[in-house]
Design a protein around this motif. Structure first.
Motif, PDB file in Angstrom:
ATOM      1  N   ARG A  47       7.006  77.775  99.168  1.00 53.14           N
ATOM      2  CA  ARG A  47       7.138  78.665 100.296  1.00 53.14           C
ATOM      3  C   ARG A  47       7.231  77.684 101.847  1.00 53.14           C
ATOM      4  N   ALA A  48       5.859  76.553 101.877  1.00 57.57           N
ATOM      5  CA  ALA A  48       5.688  76.166 103.217  1.00 57.57           C
ATOM      6  C   ALA A  48       7.371  75.519 104.251  1.00 57.57           C
ATOM      7  N   GLY A  49       7.752  75.035 104.878  1.00 56.08           N
ATOM      8  CA  GLY A  49       8.441  75.060 105.744  1.00 56.08           C
ATOM      9  C   GLY A  49       8.266  74.207 106.823  1.00 56.08           C
ATOM     10  N   GLU A  50       9.091  73.395 107.686  1.00 50.45           N
ATOM     11  CA  GLU A  50       8.362  72.411 108.781  1.00 50.45           C
ATOM     12  C   GLU A  50       7.173  72.927 109.272  1.00 50.45           C
ATOM     13  N   GLY A  51       6.303  71.787 109.167  1.00 50.55           N
ATOM     14  CA  GLY A  51       5.274  71.801 109.803  1.00 50.55           C
ATOM     15  C   GLY A  51       4.703  72.737 109.275  1.00 50.55           C
ATOM     16  N   THR A  52       4.210  72.645 108.519  1.00 50.19           N
ATOM     17  CA  THR A  52       3.387  73.674 107.569  1.00 50.19           C
ATOM     18  C   THR A  52       2.357  72.615 107.147  1.00 50.19           C
ATOM     19  N   LYS A  53       1.137  73.377 107.581  1.00 48.41           N
ATOM     20  CA  LYS A  53       0.393  72.354 106.713  1.00 48.41           C
ATOM     21  C   LYS A  53      -0.354  73.334 105.679  1.00 48.41           C
ATOM     22  N   LEU A  68      -0.549  87.606  98.546  1.00 49.26           N
ATOM     23  CA  LEU A  68      -0.301  86.936  97.781  1.00 49.26           C
ATOM     24  C   LEU A  68       0.916  87.161  96.606  1.00 49.26           C
ATOM     25  N   ASN A  69       0.956  88.762  96.713  1.00 46.92           N
ATOM     26  CA  ASN A  69       2.099  89.341  96.007  1.00 46.92           C
ATOM     27  C   ASN A  69       3.500  89.316  97.361  1.00 46.92           C
ATOM     28  N   PHE A  70       3.349  89.434  98.357  1.00 41.55           N
ATOM     29  CA  PHE A  70       4.266  89.074  99.067  1.00 41.55           C
ATOM     30  C   PHE A  70       4.557  87.944  99.394  1.00 41.55           C
ATOM     31  N   MET A  71       4.883  86.805  99.092  1.00 42.40           N
ATOM     32  CA  MET A  71       4.957  85.551  99.665  1.00 42.40           C
ATOM     33  C   MET A  71       6.105  84.836  98.816  1.00 42.40           C
ATOM     34  N   ARG A  72       6.090  85.162  97.602  1.00 43.33           N
ATOM     35  CA  ARG A  72       7.659  85.002  96.637  1.00 43.33           C
ATOM     36  C   ARG A  72       8.819  84.920  97.934  1.00 43.33           C
ATOM     37  N   GLY A  73       9.637  84.360  98.151  1.00 38.41           N
ATOM     38  CA  GLY A  73      10.741  84.622  99.375  1.00 38.41           C
ATOM     39  C   GLY A  73      10.505  83.749 100.426  1.00 38.41           C
ATOM     40  N   ARG A  74       9.276  84.108 100.671  1.00 38.09           N
ATOM     41  CA  ARG A  74       9.153  83.568 102.034  1.00 38.09           C
ATOM     42  C   ARG A  74       9.389  82.414 102.170  1.00 38.09           C
ATOM     43  N   THR A  75       9.706  81.653 103.612  1.00 36.76           N
ATOM     44  CA  THR A  75       9.389  80.225 104.310  1.00 36.76           C
ATOM     45  C   THR A  75       8.408  80.626 105.370  1.00 36.76           C
ATOM     46  N   PHE A  76       7.139  80.173 105.599  1.00 34.88           N
ATOM     47  CA  PHE A  76       6.945  80.139 106.618  1.00 34.88           C
ATOM     48  C   PHE A  76       6.702  78.740 107.523  1.00 34.88           C
ATOM     49  N   GLN A  77       6.706  78.429 108.553  1.00 35.86           N
ATOM     50  CA  GLN A  77       7.526  76.862 109.215  1.00 35.86           C
ATOM     51  C   GLN A  77       6.874  77.593 110.892  1.00 35.86           C
ATOM     52  N   ASN A  78       5.414  76.141 110.737  1.00 39.32           N
ATOM     53  CA  ASN A  78       4.701  76.388 111.403  1.00 39.32           C
ATOM     54  C   ASN A  78       3.487  76.687 111.497  1.00 39.32           C
TER      55      ASN A  78
END
Length: 470
Positions: A408-414, A376-386
C-alpha cells in the motif's frame, strides 16, 4: 487411484483458508479434498475478511482445475498441472487432485462423534489409509488439536510447512552482530575514513565469506566502543557509517533518549529518511512503540518529512469486521489502541503536574490532527503517500496479509513493523510462519530496509524482573 509411489495428502479446510496456493505446493504427490472441506469452504466464502477472500480464491482455483471435466475424469483425478497461477511449471511435475466422489467410511471410536466436521475428515483419512495400504496417507492441517486427534486414531498428520520461513526462530536475523576482539588489528591498516557533514564513513576490504547485510549494525567488543552501520557491501569492499548517538539530551528525539545500544540502533534507522522499511522485534517493555512514535512525531511535526502518522494494529480475530455499531473508524479501533494512548501520554508529558490543562488539551488536539488510527480491514486497495505508518502487533499477520499492507506504500511513505513473535495470538501462526518473521527474513538484503531485535527491557525494574523470573 494409481501410482503407489506417490504420497497422498489430505488437506484440511484451514490450510486452504490460510493459503489457496497450497494445492500446488506438494510437488509430484497427490492431493485429496474431502467433501466436508468443500462444505466448509462454501460456508466461509462470504464476507470481506482475509479468510473469506482466501476461500473465494481457493474456490476459483478448484473451478479452473475442474474446467468442465466429467465425473469419470474427476474420479480418476485431475492433473494439477492444467493450471498453475502466477508462474510456469517448467520441469516441475505436479500430482493429481482427487475429491471424495464416493462414501469413505470406517468406524471411529465412540468418543469421536461422526457428525462433527473434523471427525468426518479423520474418518475419510482412515478410510483412504485402509483402502490404499501401500500409500503414505497424510492429513495436512494447521490445527494442533486436529493433529493430536489424528495421531490418537492412527492417522499420520503434519503441519503445513510451505509458509515456514525458518526451521527455528532462533535463526532469525537480529539486525546486529558483535565484531571480534581483534577486528581493528586485522583491518585498521587498510581502513579508510572520511566525513560528509556530521556523518563519518569507513571503507575496508572484506572477503567472499563476509556475511554482513545492508544496514546491519556492528558493535565492537573492545573499549573503543565502535558502533557502525553497514551501508553497502560487495565487490570485496564494505562501507560503514558511524552510528549517531540519540542517548544524550541534546540528541534526544521528541524528548526521548535511547537507553541502550539496541534502542540507539533502532532510532538511527527510524530517523533515516533513506530507509523505507523498519522492523522492530522485542519483548514487552523494550520501547518499540515509544521509539517509533517519537521518531514519527519528530519527522512529521518538526521536520515535515511526512504529512501524517498512521497507527494501526492487527486485531484478533484477524481481519474480522470491526462492526456496524455507531462510531467512526477511529472510535471503533480505540479499544485496540491502548499502547498508542499510553505512549502519547509519555511523549506529551500528560502525566506531568507542571503542565497547564490547556497546554495538555491543545497538544492532544494537535496530535489528533496528525495521528490517524486506521483499521487493517480498510487498507486494501489504498495507496498512502508521504505517510509514516506504524503497524503494531505485526506478529499476528500472515505473510500474505503483510504483503498486502506493505504494497500500500506510495512515494515518500515509511513503514514501521513492530511485534513480538513470542506473543502470537493467531491460532494458525507460529514463530516460524508469522508474517513478521517473513518480512524480517526477506528484507534483510534490501538496502532501504532495516531490522533490529531489541532484547533489553526498559519499562521498569519490576517489569524487567517479572520478564526474567516468571
Amino acid at each position: 487411484m494409481t501410482n503407489e509411489q506417490k504420497r497422498l495428502f489430505i488437506l484440511d479446510t484451514n490450510v486452504l483458508m490460510h493459503d489457496p496456493m497450497a494445492l500446488f505446493n506438494f510437488e509430484e504427490h497427490d492431493v485429496f479434498i474431502p467433501m466436508t472441506v468443500l462444505e466448509e469452504l462454501d460456508a466461509g466464502k462470504k464476507g470481506m475478511s482475509e479468510v473469506s477472500r482466501n476461500v473465494r480464491e481457493t474456490n476459483r482455483l478448484i473451478d479452473q482445475i475442474i474446467n468442465n471435466a466429467n465425473f469419470n475424469e474427476i474420479k480418476l483425478g485431475l492433473p494439477l498441472e492444467r493450471i498453475h497461477p502466477g508462474k510456469k511449471i517448467g520441469h516441475v511435475h505436479l500430482g493429481k487432485l482427487y475429491f471424495e466422489t464416493e462414501p469413505l467410511l470406517v468406524e471411529l471410536p465412540i468418543s469421536l462423534p461422526s457428525h462433527k466436521a473434523d471427525n468426518h475428515i479423520l474418518q475419510t483419512g482412515l478410510a483412504l489409509k485402509e483402502h490404499y495400504p501401500d500409500r503414505n496417507v497424510t492429513l495436512v492441517t494447521k490445527d494442533i488439536n486436529m493433529r493430536i486427534k489424528s495421531s490418537a486414531v492412527g492417522l499420520h498428520s503434519e503441519d503445513y510447512y510451505n509458509d515456514q520461513v525458518l526451521e527455528d526462530a532462533d535463526l532469525l536475523y537480529t539486525g546486529w552482530e558483535t565484531l571480534p576482539a581483534h577486528f581493528f588489528e586485522d583491518n585498521g591498516k587498510n581502513m579508510k575514513s572520511w566525513q560528509e557533514g556530521s556523518r563519518t564513513f569507513y571503507e575496508l576490504d572484506v572477503d567472499q565469506e563476509c556475511t554482513w547485510y545492508p544496514n546491519e549494525c556492528l558493535v565492537s567488543e573492545n573499549d573503543a566502543g565502535f558502533k557502525a552501520i553497514v551501508r553497502s557491501v560487495g565487490n570485496g569492499k564494505a562501507t560503514l557509517e558511524y552510528l549517531a548517538d540519540y542517548g544524550t539530551g541534546s540528541n534526544g528525539v521528541w524528548g526521548i533518549e535511547t537507553r541502550n545500544p539496541e534502542q540507539n540502533m533502532a532510532m538511527n534507522f527510524l530517523m533515516d529518511p533513506d530507509i523505507d522499511f523498519v522492523s522492530l522485534l522485542g519483548i514487552a517493555g523494550t520501547g518499540k512503540t515509544l521509539l517509533a512514535l517519537a521518531a514519527g512525531l519528530e519527522q512529521t511535526l518538526d521536520l515535515n518529512l511526512y504529512n501524517e502518522i498512521i497507527m494501526t494494529r492487527a486485531t484478533i480475530p484477524i481481519g474480522e469486521d470491526i462492526g456496524f455499531l455507531p462510531g467512526t473508524e477511529e472510535e471503533k479501533m480505540t479499544p485496540w489502541m491502548g499502547a498508542l494512548m499510553d505512549n502519547l501520554e509519555v511523549l506529551t508529558g500528560a502525566e506531568s503536574t507542571n503542565s497547564q490543562e490547556w497546554e495538555k488539551e491543545s497538544t492532544q488536539f494537535l496530535l489528533s490532527k496528525r495521528i490517524k488510527v486506521k483499521s487493517l480491514n480498510f487498507m486494501r486497495g489504498r495507496t498512502f503517500q508521504n505517510k509514516f505508518i506504524i503497524l503494531d502487533e505485526a506478529q499476528n499477520l500472515t505473510p500474505k496479509q503483510m504483503k498486502t499492507l506493505i504494497t500500500r506504500a506510495g512515494e515518500g511513505t515509511k513503514i514501521i513493523c513492530i511485534g513480538n513473535i513470542g506473543q502470537i495470538d493467531s491460532p494458525y501462526l507460529s514463530e516460524t510462519t508469522s508474517g513478521l518473521t517473513y518480512v524480517v527474513d526477506r528484507f534483510k538484503d534490501w538496502e532501504h530496509g532495516a531490522h533490529i531485535t531489541l532484547q533489553q527491557g526498559e519499562r521498569s525494574r519490576l517489569a524487567l524482573f517479572a520478564s526474567d523470573t516468571l
